[in-house]
Design a protein around this motif. Structure first.
Motif, short mmCIF file in Angstrom:
data_model
loop_
_atom_site.label_atom_id
_atom_site.label_comp_id
_atom_site.label_asym_id
_atom_site.label_seq_id
_atom_site.Cartn_x
_atom_site.Cartn_y
_atom_site.Cartn_z
N TYR A 114 37.57 -1.91 62.54
CA TYR A 114 37.38 -3.12 63.36
C TYR A 114 36.84 -3.68 61.59
CZ TYR A 114 37.00 -2.16 68.08
OH TYR A 114 37.89 -1.89 69.55
N VAL B 218 35.61 -9.25 63.89
CA VAL B 218 35.79 -9.71 65.42
C VAL B 218 35.99 -11.64 65.55
CG1 VAL B 218 35.22 -9.64 68.11
CG2 VAL B 218 35.38 -7.55 66.30
N CYS C 92 29.29 -12.41 66.91
CA CYS C 92 30.16 -11.32 67.27
C CYS C 92 29.50 -10.80 65.64
CB CYS C 92 31.52 -11.41 66.41
SG CYS C 92 32.39 -11.84 67.68
N VAL D 219 29.99 -7.06 63.71
CA VAL D 219 31.03 -6.04 63.45
C VAL D 219 30.90 -4.65 62.88
CG1 VAL D 219 33.31 -5.41 62.74
CG2 VAL D 219 33.15 -8.07 63.45
N CYS E 262 29.83 -8.86 70.96
CA CYS E 262 29.69 -10.90 70.79
C CYS E 262 29.12 -11.12 71.77
CB CYS E 262 30.97 -10.80 70.94
SG CYS E 262 32.40 -10.37 69.52
N ILE F 129 40.59 -10.27 67.46
CA ILE F 129 40.65 -9.06 67.20
C ILE F 129 41.29 -7.98 66.16
CG2 ILE F 129 39.46 -6.52 67.62
CD1 ILE F 129 38.97 -7.39 70.53
N LEU G 41 42.20 -5.54 63.92
CA LEU G 41 41.57 -3.72 64.01
C LEU G 41 42.86 -3.27 62.75
CD1 LEU G 41 40.77 -1.46 65.38
CD2 LEU G 41 42.63 -1.39 67.04
N GLN H 154 41.03 1.41 72.29
CA GLN H 154 39.59 0.81 72.32
C GLN H 154 39.45 0.49 73.77
OE1 GLN H 154 40.23 -2.80 69.73
NE2 GLN H 154 41.95 -2.48 70.50
#
Length: 180
Positions: A45, A48, A56, A58, A65, A79, A81, A94
């Protein structure tokens, strides 16, 4: 929770963006939502974000979040990724979970995204990896022999010039002698 990824695959070494919404809050009271996700190793990640003021945190393989939604309010979600160039799995899975102060609104969802190259260069590269190399080098052997011969001749000439006495070395003012 309404999440969707753009159609297609994520290529290794690239970032895919997943967009969706949390909510809207269908109750008559304020709801505090915690939204979290985790992914397979080989996926990371990068970021986000909740656009409507949520916070959030991460970590590499997961995020969390928190946001407070007023009645009827929804929050836009993004998001980012990343599929690792060397270690990305064939399918990135996920697991997303929402929990709220109203237990009836708890939810979870699994997302599966294919990871892999889907372009002409990937097809070309795959043909090279299955190319019958045993039949190919025959054409390169004469070229390789000529290159090695040229290298040997160059090294021999360098060594010969280093061992010549200084008065016999060719130069612009002292051309090589010819004996008759």
């Amino acid at each position: 929770m309404n999440l969707s990824f753009a159609a297609g695959r994520i290529d290794p070494g690239t970032v895919g963006i997943m967009r969706g919404t949390l909510g809207p809050n269908g109750t008559d009271e304020t709801v505090t939502v915690t939204f979290s996700g985790r992914t397979d190793s080989g996926m990371i990640y990068r970021a986000v974000t909740l656009r409507e003021g949520g916070q959030c945190a991460v970590l590499t393989l997961n995020f969390s979040c928190a946001i407070t939604l007023e009645p009827g309010q929804a929050a836009a979600l993004e998001i980012y990724l990343y599929a690792d160039a060397l270690n990305a799995p064939g399918i990135a899975r996920q697991q997303f979970t929402t929990t709220t102060n109203l237990t009836a609104q708890a939810n979870s969802q699994t997302s599966s995204i294919p990871v892999g190259l889907l372009n002409e260069s990937a097809t070309l590269a795959s043909t090279f990896s299955t190319f019958p190399i045993a039949t190919f080098p025959g054409a390169l052997i004469p070229l390789l022999a000529l290159l090695l011969l040229a290298l040997a001749a160059t090294e021999t000439e360098k060594r010969r010039r280093r061992t010549l006495p200084s008065d016999t070395k060719p130069s612009a003012t002292n051309p090589p002698r010819s004996e008759s």
